[in-house]
Design a protein around this motif. Structure first.
Motif, short mmCIF file in Angstrom:
data_model
loop_
_atom_site.label_atom_id
_atom_site.label_comp_id
_atom_site.label_asym_id
_atom_site.label_seq_id
_atom_site.Cartn_x
_atom_site.Cartn_y
_atom_site.Cartn_z
N ASP A 86 0.80 -1.22 0.00
CA ASP A 86 0.00 0.00 0.00
C ASP A 86 0.84 1.28 0.00
O ASP A 86 0.30 2.37 0.18
CB ASP A 86 -0.98 -0.01 1.18
CG ASP A 86 -2.02 -1.12 1.02
OD1 ASP A 86 -2.50 -1.32 -0.11
OD2 ASP A 86 -2.32 -1.79 2.01
N LYS A 134 2.98 4.23 -1.87
CA LYS A 134 2.96 4.87 -3.19
C LYS A 134 4.30 4.56 -3.87
O LYS A 134 5.32 5.17 -3.56
CB LYS A 134 2.73 6.37 -3.05
CG LYS A 134 1.35 6.67 -2.54
CD LYS A 134 1.08 8.14 -2.47
CE LYS A 134 -0.38 8.33 -2.02
NZ LYS A 134 -0.73 9.72 -1.85
N THR A 138 -0.41 2.54 -5.84
CA THR A 138 0.22 1.52 -5.01
C THR A 138 0.28 0.22 -5.80
O THR A 138 -0.46 0.04 -6.78
CB THR A 138 -0.56 1.28 -3.70
OG1 THR A 138 -1.80 0.65 -4.01
CG2 THR A 138 -0.78 2.57 -2.92
N SER A 164 -0.72 -2.69 -4.80
CA SER A 164 -1.98 -3.43 -4.64
C SER A 164 -3.09 -2.81 -5.49
O SER A 164 -3.87 -3.53 -6.12
CB SER A 164 -2.39 -3.54 -3.17
OG SER A 164 -2.50 -2.29 -2.57
N ASP A 165 -3.16 -1.47 -5.53
CA ASP A 165 -4.18 -0.81 -6.38
C ASP A 165 -3.93 -1.10 -7.86
O ASP A 165 -4.87 -1.38 -8.61
CB ASP A 165 -4.17 0.71 -6.17
CG ASP A 165 -4.77 1.13 -4.84
OD1 ASP A 165 -5.44 0.30 -4.20
OD2 ASP A 165 -4.57 2.29 -4.46
#
Length: 87
Positions: free
Chosen positions: A32, A34, A71, A73-74
């Motif tokens: 998570d 950046k 991120t 995960s994103d």
């Protein structure tokens, strides 16, 4: 291209980042975080990453999608969702 699962999406992202920044140290990046900040990708590096991800996955990535790619995960979720939406 077939739909990606989480592991495949993350692998494509990391491989693509490594093409732009060969010495990228992913041990410094939590899911998570950046990743642009941690790995010090400037805006040109980020645009190169977007282009690579698009080429490698066949997913169209528009400017309004960029906030979803902050991120690991994103970004992984974004690619999984986008590849799953295709016929």
């Amino acid at each position: 291209m077939k739909p990606l699962n989480d592991a495949e999406a993350l692998s494509v992202i990391k491989e693509s980042i490594t093409q732009i920044i060969p010495d990228a140290d992913f041990t410094l990046v939590e899911p998570d975080d950046k990743f642009r900040d941690v790995l010090e990708l400037d805006s040109l590096d980020f645009l190169s990453l977007i282009e690579l991800l698009s080429e490698r996955t066949g997913v169209r990535i528009d400017e309004e999608d960029y906030p979803e790619l902050t991120t690991l995960s994103d970004a992984g979720r974004f690619l999984v969702d986008r590849t799953a939406d295709r016929p």
